[in-house]
Scaffold this motif. Structure first.
Motif, mmCIF file in Angstrom:
data_model
loop_
_atom_site.group_PDB
_atom_site.id
_atom_site.type_symbol
_atom_site.label_atom_id
_atom_site.label_comp_id
_atom_site.label_asym_id
_atom_site.label_seq_id
_atom_site.Cartn_x
_atom_site.Cartn_y
_atom_site.Cartn_z
ATOM 1 N N VAL A 22 0.834 -1.201 0.000
ATOM 2 C CA VAL A 22 0.000 0.000 0.000
ATOM 3 C C VAL A 22 0.869 1.252 0.000
ATOM 4 C CG1 VAL A 22 -1.748 1.277 1.307
ATOM 5 C CG2 VAL A 22 -1.941 -1.201 1.070
ATOM 6 N N ALA A 123 1.119 4.315 6.129
ATOM 7 C CA ALA A 123 0.747 3.064 5.466
ATOM 8 C C ALA A 123 1.528 1.935 6.138
ATOM 9 C CB ALA A 123 1.063 3.133 3.976
ATOM 10 N N VAL A 293 -3.756 4.733 5.772
ATOM 11 C CA VAL A 293 -4.324 3.821 4.775
ATOM 12 C C VAL A 293 -3.842 2.405 5.059
ATOM 13 C CG1 VAL A 293 -4.467 5.607 2.984
ATOM 14 C CG2 VAL A 293 -2.378 4.253 3.213
ATOM 15 N N GLY A 294 -4.537 1.441 4.483
ATOM 16 C CA GLY A 294 -4.144 0.052 4.656
ATOM 17 C C GLY A 294 -4.581 -0.501 5.999
ATOM 18 N N ASP A 295 -3.918 -1.572 6.431
ATOM 19 C CA ASP A 295 -4.362 -2.298 7.622
ATOM 20 C C ASP A 295 -4.315 -1.474 8.889
ATOM 21 O OD1 ASP A 295 -4.872 -4.480 6.080
ATOM 22 O OD2 ASP A 295 -3.208 -5.709 6.812
ATOM 23 N N LYS A 304 -9.935 -5.712 5.677
ATOM 24 C CA LYS A 304 -8.469 -5.713 5.686
ATOM 25 C C LYS A 304 -7.950 -6.508 4.494
ATOM 26 C CE LYS A 304 -7.051 -4.759 10.413
ATOM 27 N NZ LYS A 304 -6.126 -5.173 11.471
ATOM 28 N N GLY A 309 -6.703 -1.212 0.692
ATOM 29 C CA GLY A 309 -5.672 -0.202 0.916
ATOM 30 C C GLY A 309 -5.350 0.581 -0.343
ATOM 31 N N GLU A 312 -7.982 3.186 -0.721
ATOM 32 C CA GLU A 312 -7.824 4.245 0.280
ATOM 33 C C GLU A 312 -6.705 5.211 -0.104
ATOM 34 O OE1 GLU A 312 -9.254 1.328 3.960
ATOM 35 O OE2 GLU A 312 -7.129 1.765 3.621
#
Length: 344
Positions: A22, A123, A293-295, A304, A309, A312
């Motif tokens: 991401v 990220a 962003v991402g997890d 997830k 991601g 986002e």
């Protein structure tokens, strides 16, 4: 005595914290909007967990790729980001952040690198993470020479006597992958049952039955012995104290990663159980000018997935453009019509 020369300050539009998939796609999305990026990651290589944990693991839910190995995905994302000339600062964490969306943000890494950015995109995946090191006396002296917490190049282990410790997917997958090229692979686990994918465990058991892999169970690591930085023996023991000495050139302990937000937790952001709440339409955090962003990002019904991601990142990049170019209209253009700088 000569005074040390301070490191120059890197000026960038966006500081990206995290060089996983991401984070790499962030460079592309920002670059398409004319925003420069500097990418910082605590790991020594780009790719995040795709590189550190499962580089040869297939991924099936990336659009356009019916199947792609994690390492291949990272290589493709790096190539996609390359036209925008990102600066990578690897093997270091951001330890200090100051400033505001109005004045710009000043970041400093643990290695003394300083970055001036107009916006920050976090990220960081599951957060800053590192390997869970087994509690073995003197293990640090072997790290990087005989003890490795990730496999970057499979061929580096050809002809080696390898002890793999752990019972999850990483341990089992690398045992299967390295057995054909290693002098010997020994898998140490404290119980008979493994937590890996059942099909992989069955393949490993079949190789053990055929004498191609040694399953050393139920044992756990106890001690290391070697000359200098080079390992010679790994001592393992059962819970009742029965010991066994394994001749070994390499130890690969796969006990997972210790994940936390690390210094990010001290940046004044709203945090919810090691995740950062964001506004889904912009990926904005509680601090103006900082996005996640991402997890690491969370909001109601968040999925997830890597592809989540990626989406986002696009939202965050457009939000940052509006933040850094107030009063300027941003006309949405598709890459098929706009093209990519430097590419035909």
């Amino acid at each position: 005595m000569n005074a040390s020369i301070p490191a120059p300050i890197v000026e960038t539009d966006v500081a990206v914290i995290g060089a996983g998939p991401v984070g790499l796609f962030t460079v592309f999305q920002c670059g398409m909007l004319g925003l420069s990026c500097t990418v910082i990651d605590a790991l020594p290589d780009i790719g995040g967990q795709c590189t550190a944990v499962y580089p040869e693991k297939p991924i099936y839910d990336i659009p356009g790729f019916p199947r792609v190995e994690a390492a291949s995905l990272i290589a493709a994302l790096e190539q996609q980001a390359a036209p925008f000339a990102p600066l990578y600062l690897l093997g270091q964490q951001v330890v200090r952040v100051s400033g505001t969306v109005h004045t710009g943000f000043d970041l400093e890494t643990e290695k003394g690198n300083k970055i001036k950015a107009k916006a920050i995109i976090i990220a960081a995946g599951a957060g800053a993470f590192g390997p869970n090191r087994p509690p073995l006396e003197g293990i640090e002296s072997y790290e990087g020479t005989s003890v490795f917490y990730m496999v970057r190049r499979r061929d580096d282990f050809a002809g080696k006597r390898i002890v793999i410790a752990g019972g999850g997917d990483s341990a089992v997958d690398w045992a299967l992958s390295l057995a054909p090229i290693a002098a010997r692979v020994m898998v140490v686990h404290r119980r008979d049952n493994f937590r890996a994918a059942p099909e992989s465990v069955m393949r490993m058991q079949a190789m053990a039955d055929a004498g191609e892999i040694d399953l050393v169970v139920p044992y756990q690591l106890k001690a290391l012995d070697g000359v200098g930085a080079h390992l010679r023996h790994v001592t393992v023991a059962t819970m009742d104290g029965t010991e066994k000495v394994l001749e070994a050139d390499v130890l690969l302990p796969f006990f997972g990663l210790a994940a936390s937000l690390g210094p990010i937790a001290d940046w004044g952001l709203a945090v919810d159980r090691h995740h950062i709440p964001v506004e889904p339409s912009t990926a904005a955090t509680s601090v103006p000018g900082i996005y996640a962003v991402g997890d690491v990002a969370t909001y109601p019904q968040k999925l997830k997935l890597i592809l989540t991601g990626f989406a986002e990142v696009a939202q965050a990049a457009h939000a940052i453009y509006r933040q850094t170019h107030p009063g300027q209209d941003l006309h949405m253009e598709y890459s098929t019509t706009k093209g990519v700088p430097g590419l035909a």
